[in-house]
Scaffold this motif. Structure first.
Motif, PDB file in Angstrom:
ATOM      1  N   ASP A 156      -0.581  -6.748   5.787  1.00 18.23           N
ATOM      2  CA  ASP A 156      -0.093  -6.474   4.442  1.00 18.23           C
ATOM      3  C   ASP A 156       0.352  -7.761   3.750  1.00 18.23           C
ATOM      4  N   ASN A 197      -1.109  -9.313   0.287  1.00 24.02           N
ATOM      5  CA  ASN A 197      -0.273  -9.600  -0.886  1.00 24.02           C
ATOM      6  C   ASN A 197      -0.410 -11.052  -1.336  1.00 24.02           C
ATOM      7  N   TYR A 240      -1.959 -12.163  -5.087  1.00 21.53           N
ATOM      8  CA  TYR A 240      -1.314 -13.063  -6.044  1.00 21.53           C
ATOM      9  C   TYR A 240      -1.994 -14.433  -6.105  1.00 21.53           C
ATOM     10  N   TYR A 290      -8.784 -11.154  -1.875  1.00 19.70           N
ATOM     11  CA  TYR A 290      -8.031  -9.907  -1.700  1.00 19.70           C
ATOM     12  C   TYR A 290      -8.989  -8.744  -1.438  1.00 19.70           C
ATOM     13  N   ILE A 330      -2.101  -0.605  -5.445  1.00 15.25           N
ATOM     14  CA  ILE A 330      -2.042  -2.055  -5.648  1.00 15.25           C
ATOM     15  C   ILE A 330      -3.338  -2.633  -6.214  1.00 15.25           C
ATOM     16  N   HIS A 356      -2.707   0.264  -0.617  1.00 18.64           N
ATOM     17  CA  HIS A 356      -3.395  -0.786  -1.368  1.00 18.64           C
ATOM     18  C   HIS A 356      -4.494  -0.212  -2.257  1.00 18.64           C
ATOM     19  N   ILE A 386       7.405 -12.591  -2.288  1.00 14.08           N
ATOM     20  CA  ILE A 386       6.641 -11.928  -1.230  1.00 14.08           C
ATOM     21  C   ILE A 386       7.392 -12.014   0.096  1.00 14.08           C
TER      22      ILE A 386
END
Length: 297
Positions: free
Chosen positions: A184, A188, A192, A142, A235, A231, A169
């Motif tokens: 994006d 994501n 995860y 990520y 995030i 992000h 998602i």
């Protein structure tokens, strides 16, 4: 047992390409798939093209997506029955061994959630092409994707359906994410802890349409900046100081803006931006430019 693959194809007025995309799926050596064509009420002969293929595995669904392709892809995901979700843009094609190669790999390596292959990037205007290598995977993926940029494309990627369901998602359908909604999604998935595997084989063709529409390019730049900002500040959890982290993106965003100014013919403003960028962020700009030069040569 061969797992079912759901293939999601968004389409809008691409009848002249759509037939090739569909045929490339029909030519697959791996045959356990369903095709969900999500058509944005095309005004060309897209419906006739689809109906010309007499195959019960092909389903034509309609949507009013208001210019948001993420909505079309999400409808495909939500309607899919497969164990894996594959994406194929209506102007791209797959090579015959695409699904067989990835599904054979998944059957022997069940721990992976995302599979991707390389593509041949074809410029329709110049007829030139080059291999587009996706990946590689790195630890802390990520963080790597966010700091170093996108490493996947929709038409090259399969995602385990159960992972999408479990983590809830989907593509972001905000108009502020148009043209960056796929980046994006990959972010994501990585956030995860999805496990990615990049297969080092060219298994399809990614078509490039170069547009001189400065308004469209400007929107893409703004949306890219919005995605990064979301992000960084909402995030990510790997950096305790979002404001300091944001400074790392300043050189890249400056270069993108400079390219846009030059493309629009605003050379004077571009020169001013270059001077200001090096004045306010000299180390970052020099480092960014040097890294780009190293990658090119």
């Amino acid at each position: 047992m061969n797992l079912l693959v759901s293939i999601v194809i968004p389409n809008f007025n691409y009848a002249h390409f759509l037939g090739n995309a569909i045929q490339s799926v029909l030519d697959q050596s791996y045959t356990n798939w369903e095709m969900l064509i999500i058509d944005n009420h095309s005004t060309d002969n897209s419906d006739e093209v689809v109906k010309g293929f007499n195959d019960a595995r092909i389903k034509l669904l309609k949507i009013h997506n208001n210019g948001v392709i993420a909505a079309s892809r999400n409808k495909g995901i939500l309607k899919a029955k497969g164990d894996w979700i594959a994406f194929l843009d209506s102007d791209d094609i797959w090579y015959p061994k695409k699904l067989e190669t990835l599904m054979n790999f998944s059957s022997k390596n069940k721990e992976y959630d995302v599979l991707s292959n390389n593509e041949l990037m074809v410029n329709r205007k110049s007829k030139s092409s080059k291999v587009l290598v996706h990946g590689p995977f790195e630890n802390n993926f990520y963080e790597v994707l966010l700091l170093k940029g996108n490493r996947l494309s929709p038409s090259a990627t399969l995602i385990r359906h159960s992972f999408l369901k479990e983590k809830k998602i989907l593509f972001n359908e905000s108009v502020d994410y148009i043209a960056v909604e796929d980046y994006d999604l990959w972010l994501n998935l990585a956030f995860y802890k999805a496990k990615f595997m990049f297969i080092d084989k060219v298994l399809g063709e990614f078509m490039v349409h170069f547009s001189n529409n400065s308004g469209q390019l400007l929107r893409q730049r703004k949306n890219f900046e919005t995605l990064l900002h979301d992000h960084v500040f909402k995030i990510q959890k790997f950096h305790s100081n979002p404001q300091k982290l944001w400074l790392k993106f300043t050189p890249m965003l400056n270069v993108i803006e400079i390219k846009q100014l030059i493309a629009d013919g605003h050379n004077g403003d571009a020169c001013k931006k270059i001077i200001l960028s090096f004045f306010y962020c000299p180390i970052g700009m020099i480092k960014y430019v040097l890294l780009k030069l190293i990658k090119r040569f």
